[in-house]
Design a protein around this motif. Structure first.
Motif, PDB file in Angstrom:
ATOM      1  N   LEU A   1     -33.122  26.305  -6.005  1.00 10.28           N
ATOM      2  CA  LEU A   1     -33.588  25.340  -7.218  1.00 10.28           C
ATOM      3  C   LEU A   1     -34.502  24.998  -7.391  1.00 10.28           C
ATOM      4  O   LEU A   1     -35.636  24.931  -8.602  1.00 10.28           O
ATOM      5  N   GLU A   2     -34.333  24.010  -6.572  1.00  4.75           N
ATOM      6  CA  GLU A   2     -35.707  22.822  -5.688  1.00  4.75           C
ATOM      7  C   GLU A   2     -37.088  23.718  -6.059  1.00  4.75           C
ATOM      8  O   GLU A   2     -38.150  23.051  -6.853  1.00  4.75           O
ATOM      9  N   ALA A   3     -37.031  24.855  -5.374  1.00  6.93           N
ATOM     10  CA  ALA A   3     -38.808  25.519  -5.440  1.00  6.93           C
ATOM     11  C   ALA A   3     -39.283  25.303  -7.224  1.00  6.93           C
ATOM     12  O   ALA A   3     -40.036  25.728  -7.455  1.00  6.93           O
ATOM     13  N   SER A   4     -37.751  25.552  -7.549  1.00  8.33           N
ATOM     14  CA  SER A   4     -38.345  26.316  -8.591  1.00  8.33           C
ATOM     15  C   SER A   4     -38.402  24.991 -10.250  1.00  8.33           C
ATOM     16  O   SER A   4     -38.567  25.243 -11.026  1.00  8.33           O
ATOM     17  N   GLY A   5     -38.642  24.032  -9.292  1.00 14.61           N
ATOM     18  CA  GLY A   5     -38.660  22.438 -10.011  1.00 14.61           C
ATOM     19  C   GLY A   5     -37.025  22.184 -10.342  1.00 14.61           C
ATOM     20  O   GLY A   5     -37.153  20.709 -11.094  1.00 14.61           O
ATOM     21  N   VAL A   6     -36.417  22.254 -10.596  1.00 20.95           N
ATOM     22  CA  VAL A   6     -34.947  21.695 -10.702  1.00 20.95           C
ATOM     23  C   VAL A   6     -34.513  20.923  -9.449  1.00 20.95           C
ATOM     24  O   VAL A   6     -33.688  21.737  -8.299  1.00 20.95           O
ATOM     25  N   ASP A   7     -33.894  19.969 -10.031  1.00 16.28           N
ATOM     26  CA  ASP A   7     -33.062  18.848  -8.946  1.00 16.28           C
ATOM     27  C   ASP A   7     -31.995  19.693  -9.110  1.00 16.28           C
ATOM     28  O   ASP A   7     -30.944  20.284  -9.605  1.00 16.28           O
ATOM     29  N   ALA A   8     -31.029  19.695  -7.834  1.00 16.86           N
ATOM     30  CA  ALA A   8     -30.060  20.160  -7.860  1.00 16.86           C
ATOM     31  C   ALA A   8     -29.455  19.239  -6.340  1.00 16.86           C
ATOM     32  O   ALA A   8     -29.815  18.496  -5.526  1.00 16.86           O
ATOM     33  N   ILE A   9     -27.562  19.350  -6.356  1.00 13.02           N
ATOM     34  CA  ILE A   9     -27.035  18.519  -5.335  1.00 13.02           C
ATOM     35  C   ILE A   9     -26.086  19.388  -5.029  1.00 13.02           C
ATOM     36  O   ILE A   9     -25.932  20.237  -5.639  1.00 13.02           O
ATOM     37  N   LEU A  10     -25.833  19.681  -3.761  1.00 15.33           N
ATOM     38  CA  LEU A  10     -25.042  19.640  -3.103  1.00 15.33           C
ATOM     39  C   LEU A  10     -23.405  19.375  -2.955  1.00 15.33           C
ATOM     40  O   LEU A  10     -23.048  17.667  -2.645  1.00 15.33           O
ATOM     41  N   ALA A  11     -22.175  20.449  -3.285  1.00 13.12           N
ATOM     42  CA  ALA A  11     -20.677  19.661  -3.862  1.00 13.12           C
ATOM     43  C   ALA A  11     -20.094  21.107  -3.611  1.00 13.12           C
ATOM     44  O   ALA A  11     -20.529  22.352  -4.245  1.00 13.12           O
ATOM     45  N   ASP A  12     -18.468  21.084  -3.078  1.00 15.04           N
ATOM     46  CA  ASP A  12     -18.105  22.159  -4.186  1.00 15.04           C
ATOM     47  C   ASP A  12     -16.577  22.107  -4.472  1.00 15.04           C
ATOM     48  O   ASP A  12     -16.126  20.503  -4.168  1.00 15.04           O
ATOM     49  N   LEU A  13     -16.194  22.481  -5.344  1.00 13.11           N
ATOM     50  CA  LEU A  13     -15.310  21.985  -6.042  1.00 13.11           C
ATOM     51  C   LEU A  13     -13.959  22.307  -5.318  1.00 13.11           C
ATOM     52  O   LEU A  13     -13.081  21.888  -5.602  1.00 13.11           O
ATOM     53  N   GLU A  14     -14.265  21.916  -3.804  1.00  8.52           N
ATOM     54  CA  GLU A  14     -12.631  22.413  -3.273  1.00  8.52           C
ATOM     55  C   GLU A  14     -12.407  21.373  -1.943  1.00  8.52           C
ATOM     56  O   GLU A  14     -11.593  20.952  -1.335  1.00  8.52           O
ATOM     57  N   ASP A  15     -14.422  20.082  -2.145  1.00 11.09           N
ATOM     58  CA  ASP A  15     -14.385  18.929  -1.645  1.00 11.09           C
ATOM     59  C   ASP A  15     -12.916  17.985  -2.100  1.00 11.09           C
ATOM     60  O   ASP A  15     -11.848  18.126  -3.178  1.00 11.09           O
ATOM     61  N   SER A  16     -12.352  17.368  -1.994  1.00 19.93           N
ATOM     62  CA  SER A  16     -11.888  15.664  -2.944  1.00 19.93           C
ATOM     63  C   SER A  16     -12.452  15.248  -3.396  1.00 19.93           C
ATOM     64  O   SER A  16     -13.314  15.483  -3.875  1.00 19.93           O
ATOM     65  N   VAL A  17     -11.850  14.263  -4.537  1.00 20.99           N
ATOM     66  CA  VAL A  17     -12.223  13.283  -5.876  1.00 20.99           C
ATOM     67  C   VAL A  17     -12.813  13.253  -5.375  1.00 20.99           C
ATOM     68  O   VAL A  17     -13.914  12.653  -6.298  1.00 20.99           O
ATOM     69  N   ASP A  18     -12.748  11.951  -4.087  1.00 23.07           N
ATOM     70  CA  ASP A  18     -13.984  11.444  -3.736  1.00 23.07           C
ATOM     71  C   ASP A  18     -15.670  11.831  -3.481  1.00 23.07           C
ATOM     72  O   ASP A  18     -16.795  11.339  -3.965  1.00 23.07           O
ATOM     73  N   ALA A  19     -15.086  12.759  -3.296  1.00 21.92           N
ATOM     74  CA  ALA A  19     -17.055  13.403  -2.791  1.00 21.92           C
ATOM     75  C   ALA A  19     -17.511  14.097  -4.131  1.00 21.92           C
ATOM     76  O   ALA A  19     -18.982  14.108  -4.228  1.00 21.92           O
ATOM     77  N   LEU A  20     -16.559  14.488  -5.034  1.00 24.81           N
ATOM     78  CA  LEU A  20     -16.720  15.053  -6.448  1.00 24.81           C
ATOM     79  C   LEU A  20     -17.305  13.705  -7.080  1.00 24.81           C
ATOM     80  O   LEU A  20     -18.528  13.793  -7.462  1.00 24.81           O
ATOM     81  N   THR A  21     -17.046  12.151  -7.017  1.00 22.75           N
ATOM     82  CA  THR A  21     -17.484  11.759  -7.758  1.00 22.75           C
ATOM     83  C   THR A  21     -18.737  10.760  -7.106  1.00 22.75           C
ATOM     84  O   THR A  21     -18.747  10.048  -7.770  1.00 22.75           O
ATOM     85  N   GLN A  22     -18.440  11.317  -5.974  1.00 25.52           N
ATOM     86  CA  GLN A  22     -19.902  10.520  -5.140  1.00 25.52           C
ATOM     87  C   GLN A  22     -21.721  11.374  -5.201  1.00 25.52           C
ATOM     88  O   GLN A  22     -22.502  11.315  -6.352  1.00 25.52           O
ATOM     89  N   ALA A  23     -20.914  12.889  -5.927  1.00 24.55           N
ATOM     90  CA  ALA A  23     -21.982  13.969  -6.027  1.00 24.55           C
ATOM     91  C   ALA A  23     -22.521  13.596  -7.965  1.00 24.55           C
ATOM     92  O   ALA A  23     -23.858  13.454  -8.125  1.00 24.55           O
TER      93      ALA A  23
END
Length: 217
Positions: free
Chosen positions: A41-63
């Protein structure tokens, strides 16, 4: 508007990312769970962020916070090749955790992809995809009960065909089909259309231009 697409590597998500990248009204950050997806995605000019929906709510909030988003479009799904367990984890719990993360991060606008007639239990009582419909039904209910300014879009059978830019939208529609690209266009159009705020509706191909159709809700 800065938009975070959750499920950016999915079939609807890829359309969303491309259309938002081309938009003069919005900017996009794509949430994906694999580093190679983010790099592509970043190679095509799109900002991307790593996160997994199986992560905690805290981790998703940070993302969500790190993305700088002002709104979220949730188009993630477990996919047709997984079982009911993954449907529960992603399509229901993942969606609800994303809503909770949005609230914690101070995001107000949340657009959710559901499924046609998910609000009507009788319509899927004997469906072979009943676990999926149950997950959508309760994810939708949780969003309605939240503090978020929501729109729930319930598309019909999804097609991998070019957009026709003509749709039908209503609280209740007969089952039908719609190209995924048209679904993405509707999702983006709802972001700033006040007629869709705190509304849920079915979506299939029809005769009305997208902007005209959603203004009538």
């Amino acid at each position: 508007m800065k938009v975070l697409v959750i499920g950016a590597n999915g079939q609807i998500g890829k359309h969303l990312v491309r259309l938002l990248q081309e938009s003069e009204e919005h900017t996009v950050t794509a949430m994906v769970r694999k580093e190679e997806q983010a790099k592509d995605l970043e190679a095509s000019g799109v900002d991307a962020i790593l996160a997994d929906l199986e992560d905690s709510v805290d981790a998703l909030t940070q993302a969500v916070i790190e993305s700088g988003a002002e709104s979220i479009i949730f188009s993630a799904g477990s996919g047709g090749s997984t079982g009911p367990d993954k449907t529960l984890v992603i399509d229901l719990d993942g969606a609800v955790k994303s809503m909770e993360a949005a609230e914690r991060a101070g995001i107000d606008r949340f657009v959710l992809v559901s499924a046609i007639q998910a609000h009507n239990r009788e319509s899927w009582a004997d469906s072979p995809i009943k676990p999926y419909m149950v997950a959508k039904h309760y994810a939708d209910k949780e969003l309605v009960a939240s503090s978020l300014n929501y729109t729930i879009v319930r598309p019909g059978n999804l097609l991998n065909e070019p957009a026709i830019d003509k749709v039908s939208v209503a609280e209740n529609l007969e089952r039908g089909a719609v190209p995924r690209e048209d679904v993405a266009k509707v999702l983006i159009a709802t972001l700033t259309e006040e007629a869709t705020y705190r509304k849920s509706f079915d979506l299939v191909s029809g005769e009305s231009a997208i902007a005209d159709a959603i203004k009538q809700l």
